[in-house]
Design a protein around this motif. Structure first.
Motif, mmCIF file in Angstrom:
data_model
loop_
_atom_site.group_PDB
_atom_site.id
_atom_site.type_symbol
_atom_site.label_atom_id
_atom_site.label_comp_id
_atom_site.label_asym_id
_atom_site.label_seq_id
_atom_site.Cartn_x
_atom_site.Cartn_y
_atom_site.Cartn_z
ATOM 1 N N GLY A 17 37.198 31.302 35.864
ATOM 2 C CA GLY A 17 36.896 32.352 34.842
ATOM 3 C C GLY A 17 36.127 33.850 35.244
ATOM 4 N N GLN A 18 36.364 33.960 36.516
ATOM 5 C CA GLN A 18 35.832 35.032 37.073
ATOM 6 C C GLN A 18 36.542 35.325 38.561
ATOM 7 O OE1 GLN A 18 31.675 32.718 38.074
ATOM 8 N NE2 GLN A 18 31.864 34.876 39.003
ATOM 9 N N ARG A 19 36.575 36.721 38.998
ATOM 10 C CA ARG A 19 37.468 36.732 40.222
ATOM 11 C C ARG A 19 36.564 36.883 41.339
ATOM 12 N NH1 ARG A 19 42.943 38.099 39.797
ATOM 13 N NH2 ARG A 19 42.470 38.325 37.688
ATOM 14 N N VAL A 20 36.857 36.424 42.161
ATOM 15 C CA VAL A 20 35.862 36.557 43.484
ATOM 16 C C VAL A 20 36.999 37.117 44.478
ATOM 17 C CG1 VAL A 20 34.178 34.905 43.173
ATOM 18 C CG2 VAL A 20 36.437 34.016 44.244
ATOM 19 N N GLU A 21 36.445 37.804 45.734
ATOM 20 C CA GLU A 21 37.261 38.413 46.614
ATOM 21 C C GLU A 21 36.837 38.068 47.772
ATOM 22 O OE1 GLU A 21 37.701 42.617 45.490
ATOM 23 O OE2 GLU A 21 38.475 41.922 43.661
ATOM 24 N N GLY A 22 37.495 38.194 48.853
ATOM 25 C CA GLY A 22 37.561 37.957 50.024
ATOM 26 C C GLY A 22 38.243 37.006 50.822
ATOM 27 N N PRO A 23 38.148 36.838 51.873
ATOM 28 C CA PRO A 23 39.192 36.314 52.785
ATOM 29 C C PRO A 23 39.195 34.455 52.532
ATOM 30 C CG PRO A 23 37.072 36.680 54.314
ATOM 31 C CD PRO A 23 37.063 37.476 52.950
ATOM 32 N N LYS A 24 37.794 34.022 52.254
ATOM 33 C CA LYS A 24 38.133 32.734 51.770
ATOM 34 C C LYS A 24 37.809 32.266 50.313
ATOM 35 C CE LYS A 24 35.970 31.214 56.221
ATOM 36 N NZ LYS A 24 34.987 30.251 56.908
ATOM 37 N N ALA A 25 38.130 33.376 49.487
ATOM 38 C CA ALA A 25 37.815 33.322 48.307
ATOM 39 C C ALA A 25 39.257 32.846 47.407
ATOM 40 C CB ALA A 25 37.427 34.656 47.416
ATOM 41 N N TRP A 26 39.341 32.163 46.141
ATOM 42 C CA TRP A 26 40.414 31.864 45.581
ATOM 43 C C TRP A 26 39.907 31.639 44.041
ATOM 44 C CZ3 TRP A 26 41.688 27.602 42.484
ATOM 45 C CH2 TRP A 26 43.218 27.216 42.165
#
Lengths: 330, 330
Positions: B146-155
């Motif tokens: 329900g929300q977007r997360v960013e980063g190398p270890k994000a999904w």
DNA sequence: ACCCCTCTTGCAAGCGCTTTCAACGGATGC
DNA sequence: GCATCCGTTGAAAGCGCTTGCAAGAGGGGT
């Protein structure tokens, strides 16, 4: 780029003091000179240090964790209680750790083991099937809602379900209903059985036939139970459900059968969960003060953890009249 | 009477071995002779020994805890997701530790600190307001729904809310509705905004006026928003709510105004929470596969923790037609 | 100038567990 | 019979923190 988890030793080195001093500053357990306090605080800040509760717990033997064992995160009744309870705990040093039993005794026992292993300092039971057996040797305070627990460190928040159910049944009778079905359940704890008792008592006193069918305390079971109720007792004019979810299920059945609420059939629920006020028609139901219950549990928890005996709150079950009951022709 | 919490040393003494051997037996980290295994197991049994996760965590540097940060335990949407997620984690060594943010950013940040301190090995975000800012330096995998997360270890598990909202709006238009109000909200995350976008797109393409009012994603706000909708746009024939709770609130307003659903006003919700099927009339709504979402998150969590990249599940938002929409006179 | 107190601080032990390392015993190979 | 090797086992260090204890530093009184 700060290190993931700096230790107290690194903070100490950076602040030019010993780990012991850092600990003392952070916990306020002894006087420390102004300058060192400042140095420590600054080092903590710069490093983004946060003490490890694991290590603290190990060293102090305290966990500051309280276990909350509930039937189900998805429950519209226990969910909000849990919410109020955790909110109430917010201002305390104690942290709730909530685990669901998923309505299964073995899972509940597993969850109990888990909480025990985590050295929770108290336990709150929300509508579980656990009894004295499993809880006997626990050695920590146990609070419960919706079930009775016994023992020296036990405390149960019990509302008078039987009386409330009695009154709800009377409420229907006072409006001319005589053919009233109660939708109970074999699932659930003592409170559900007490509601059944209250219903039976009211019916018996009025010289009416007790008509009981059983659901599962969820919507689906309410639907099926309503179907059974009308199969067995086609002339029924009122349904008193053991909880609101059951009432919702029954409501759908009535709708599908073209039976109007309240014109053809009156409906009373139990719990007054958030959505009951938004049913069509708004559901007349016995209100459990959900938020107050959560708060009361939180307070009791704090009292118990402080070594006191909680004062039982004055909480009442009250019938809230909405629009799902009508007076039948006199 | 067994001691509350026997230690590994006591087990060792009783079994006539060293603590190291007990540890090896219990963890299977090395070969141990048959007889000692038996002795250890027996001592464990007799003492009712359970290793302390605190001490284990300290010694191994692993916690086997995963943090789940959600808006609210009382939510009929996130609650069931949490339930499915924890159930999915049951068979793994990982233990969920769920903390609510109570819809407040500062509380969410506190909760985040708490989870960090507890050394959770991964984090799941369920409808929080947290963004990259706070999550940047976390260093652990972060999953979100329900929300977007960013980063190398994000999904992130993102369903196509915009498309679904577009289709829901089209669904209403296909049934002759042209004066359609969307009840959105400023609360809530990206998904709510995307629904608004989808609605706008459909209206724009059809050359219709976009009519938007705002609630709070709960019943109360839906009620008020509906009132506002009819004040501003008295000729409205259909309401498309950003979530089901909002739809329920709107439904009550319509009921009180004597507006029938669907005869006078059609109603479409979003989420398909458990109770939607039991509304009167049963609510036509965009179904989010709640259970599948929980399961998918659980699987993704396991994958991430195993160092793999989770395969995005094929989950669709689908309109489930029930009885709250009618075809308006052609 | 000396002694005694008080305040602040560091040392070191210990919380319960894991894990490395070395030692031990017996079996094997010559 | 001796060296060697393997499989088992225990001793001990260390995870990050708290805390009792004792030492050091001043300060005041005589």
């Amino acid at each position: 780029m700060t290190k993931a988890h700096p230790t107290i030793a690194e903070v100490a080195r950076r602040a030019g003091v010993s780990p012991a001093t850092v600990s003392r500053v952070l916990n306020g357990t002894a006087r420390v000179s102004q300058e060192k306090v400042r140095a420590v605080l600054q080092a903590v800040e710069e490093l983004g240090y946060a003490p490890s509760p694991l290590a603290q717990g190990l060293a102090t033997g305290r966990s500051y964790a309280v276990g909350i064992l509930l039937s189900d995160f998805a429950s519209p009744f226990f969910g909000p209680i849990l919410e109020a309870l955790t909110l109430e705990l917010e201002a305390t040093p104690y942290r709730p750790i909530a685990v669901p039993g998923h309505w299964s005794l073995v899972r509940e026992l597993e969850a109990l083991e888990f909480l025990k292993a985590h050295r929770v300092e108290a336990l709150v039971l929300l509508g579980t099937a656990l009894d004295g057996e499993a809880l006997g040797e626990l050695g920590i305070p146990v609070l419960a809602f919706g079930q009775r627990v016994e023992g020296p460190k036990a405390w149960s928040l019990c509302l008078d379900n039987q009386k409330a159910a009695y009154e709800a049944t009377r409420y229907l009778m006072d409006r001319g209903h005589t053919r009233i079905v109660h939708v109970s359940s074999h699932r659930g704890g003592m409170d559900v059985r007490e509601r059944l008792l209250g219903y039976r008592k009211a019916m018996r006193e009025a010289g009416l036939e007790a008509r009981v069918v059983y659901g599962d305390l969820e919507e689906e079971g309410g639907y099926r139970a309503a179907a059974e109720a009308f199969r067995r007792y086609p002339d029924t004019t009122a349904l008193f459900a053991a909880n609101d979810q059951t009432a919702f299920g029954a409501r759908l059945y009535l709708y599908e059968q073209g039976l109007r609420v309240p014109e053809d059939v009156s409906l009373v629920g139990f719990d007054d969960i958030a959505l009951s006020a938004y049913q069509i028609p708004p559901l007349t139901t016995v209100r459990q003060p959900i938020q107050e219950i959560g708060i009361a549990l939180g307070r009791a928890l704090r009292a118990v953890l402080a070594g006191e005996v909680p004062t039982p709150p004055r909480l009442e079950l009250t019938l809230v009249e909405r629009a799902s009951v009508r007076e039948v022709g006199a």
